[in-house]
Write an enzyme that holds these catalytic residues in place. Structure first.
Site, PDB file in Angstrom:
ATOM      1  N   LYS A 248      -7.436 -33.830  46.052  1.00  0.00           N
ATOM      2  CA  LYS A 248      -8.225 -34.538  46.769  1.00  0.00           C
ATOM      3  C   LYS A 248      -8.150 -36.040  46.450  1.00  0.00           C
ATOM      4  CE  LYS A 248     -11.902 -31.083  46.786  1.00  0.00           C
ATOM      5  NZ  LYS A 248     -12.043 -30.824  48.427  1.00  0.00           N
ATOM      6  N   ARG A 322     -12.993 -19.837  49.037  1.00  0.00           N
ATOM      7  CA  ARG A 322     -12.984 -18.515  49.760  1.00  0.00           C
ATOM      8  C   ARG A 322     -12.159 -17.430  49.016  1.00  0.00           C
ATOM      9  NH1 ARG A 322     -10.409 -21.508  54.846  1.00  0.00           N
ATOM     10  NH2 ARG A 322     -11.636 -23.196  54.004  1.00  0.00           N
TER      11      ARG A 322
END
Ligand code: BES
Ligand code: MN
Ligand code: ZN
Length: 466
Positions: A248, A322
């Protein structure tokens, strides 16, 4: 802060007496009516405050008038917000004892008054060498003692969750979460890396493999005789989300210690559940790990196998939540529970869609979803349903595995939802995306910046209402 239920709060020798004023009306306090309302024309607009000293003319040293706004627009959520505002004012004045007299409110406000007071009194100053902001010590109010007790417990669970999510990732590691989970006196199992391997949790382990801090799979169980229902709550437990090799940018990474806010919610709920003794079985489940880049990290293009045998091609290592939830969902479904609810700071897309004011909710059972939405609304949270249509899976199709973990940018919250759905079997399921609501960059309503304890109020009330 302690809540003291009294018959007549106006007779207490308090630092501040808080009274309410509906817009254009009088208060229950003569001094406030004389100086604030009549002389200074204070209107009582929602959230506005007026402070006046009593110079020995009353048992309390000051009166704080809090505006409740228009009477026909007033509701329990506004009451909580106004109470929080009053508490913050009192705390700025360094008050220790605060008495509340609310007049002309036509519903039982015991619960939301207490919630508002505790949410507003929360501070995270353990790392400040000088503790500037003082807590209120005692709150006096006429209220329903049983409901006050309930609200105190829910508030404690919220503060617990907020502390955990605010805690820097250097301390709030997977092992630390596991240690905390073992302190609740529940039937708790911690699975280490080898045990997770044996269970076939290839998706969860792939995410955690880049970190020097070992992953931990946490399962807490609360039960009672003849439970009316069996519920599993799963919290996303990414103790730090650097993005992994798909790292990120700095501005997105800065708050990523909060990527275990779902886990913090589950731990908050499980920390207090025994005290409520609800007639349902509740499983608290967390797949805790860190998403880090390293020589051992999982890579874009890797293919991992989840607990249910489904294969996943890694499209982006930053879509890690997820993957961990996939194995946690499989595990929860194998417990034979009636309902599974997961809470996760899952997608930036959910935050783009709903901002910081609502969590996204989706799932496979409209009854469960609607009940959760209603429960949230009554308790000061907003859940907003997002679609979970099969079309969203189109972007996740892989040429070489059963699916990819990410794809198109568009509809990212729903895409994550349909991904999770592939790991849900024969159970009512709701997924709550708290990416926007769990952590605030700046103060909002009752909350200071930082962790909000998102989900705790709603999930506890949902459990208690079974
Ligand atoms: N933890 C983030 C989601 C997030 C973003 C939470 C902002 C709170 C605030 C999640 O793991 C993530 O990185 N999601 C990616 C998914 C994408 C790569 C498909 C995202 O939302 O950008
Ligand atoms: Mn991520
Ligand atoms: Zn994440």
């Amino acid at each position: 802060m302690e809540i003291k239920v009294v018959e007549n709060a106006a007779s207490i020798e308090a630092d501040i007496l808080v009274v309410n004023q509906f817009e254009g009306e009088k208060t229950s306090n003569d001094l406030a009516n004389k100086y604030a309302v009549d002389e200074d024309n204070f209107k009582g607009k929602f959230g506005e405050t007026y402070l006046l000293p009593t110079y020995g003319e009353a048992p309390y040293r000051k009166v704080l008038v809090i505006g409740f706004g228009k009477k026909d627009e007033f509701c329990s959520n506004k009451l909580r917000e106004a109470t929080a505002k009053a508490i913050k004012k009192c705390s700025q004045m360094e008050a220790k004892k605060v008495a509340f007299v609310y007049d002309g409110v036509d519903f039982d406000y015991s619960e939301q008054l207490v919630m508002g007071a505790f949410i507003a009194d929360y501070k995270f100053d353990k790392y400040k060498s000088e503790k500037k902001d003082k807590h209120i010590q005692e709150v006096y109010v006429k209220a329903n003692p049983e409901i006050v007790k309930k609200a105190e417990k829910i508030s404690a669970a919220m503060s617990f969750a907020r502390n955990l999510a605010n805690e820097p990732a250097q301390f709030a590691t997977p092992s630390e979460l596991a240690n905390i989970a073992q302190d609740f006196g529940l039937d708790t199992t911690i699975y280490d890396k080898e045990e997770c391997e044996k269970m076939g949790m290839g998706a969860f382990l792939a995410v955690g493999q880049g970190s020097i801090n070992e992953p931990k799979f946490i399962h807490m169980k609360y039960t009672c005789d003849n439970p009316k229902k069996r519920i599993a709550i799963i919290g996303k437990g990414i103790c730090f989300d650097s993005g992994g090799l798909d790292i990120k940018p700095a501005s997105s990474m800065i708050t990523m210690k909060d990527d275990m806010s779902g886990a913090a919610c589950v731990l908050g709920v499980m920390s207090i559940i025994k005290e409520f003794n609800p007639q349902v079985e509740v499983h608290g489940i967390i797949a805790a790990c860190e998403n880090m880049p390293s020589g051992k990290a999982y890579k874009p293009g890797d293919i991992v196998t989840a607990k249910n045998g489904k294969t996943i091609e890694i499209d982006n290592t930053d879509a890690e939540g997820r993957l961990t939830l996939a194995d946690a969902l499989c595990y929860a479904c194998e417990l034979g529970v009636d309902e599974v609810i997961d809470l996760a700071t899952l997608t930036g897309a959910c935050m783009v869609a709903l901002g910081t004011h609502a969590s996204g909710i989706m799932g496979n059972d409209e009854g469960l979803i609607n009940t959760l939405i209603e429960t949230a609304k009554r308790n000061g949270e907003n859940f907003w349903e997002l679609p979970l249509w099969d079309e969203y899976f189109d972007g996740l199709k892989s040429d070489i595995a059963d699916m990819k973990n990410s794809g198109s940018r568009w509809g990212g919250a729903s895409a994550a939802g349909v991904f999770l759905k592939k790991f849900v079997k024969d159970v009512k399921w709701a997924h709550i995306d708290i990416a926007g609501t769990a952590f605030l960059d700046k103060p909002q309503k009752e909350f200071i910046s930082g962790a909000t304890g998102a989900g705790v109020r709603t999930i506890l009330n949902y459990i208690l209402e079974q």
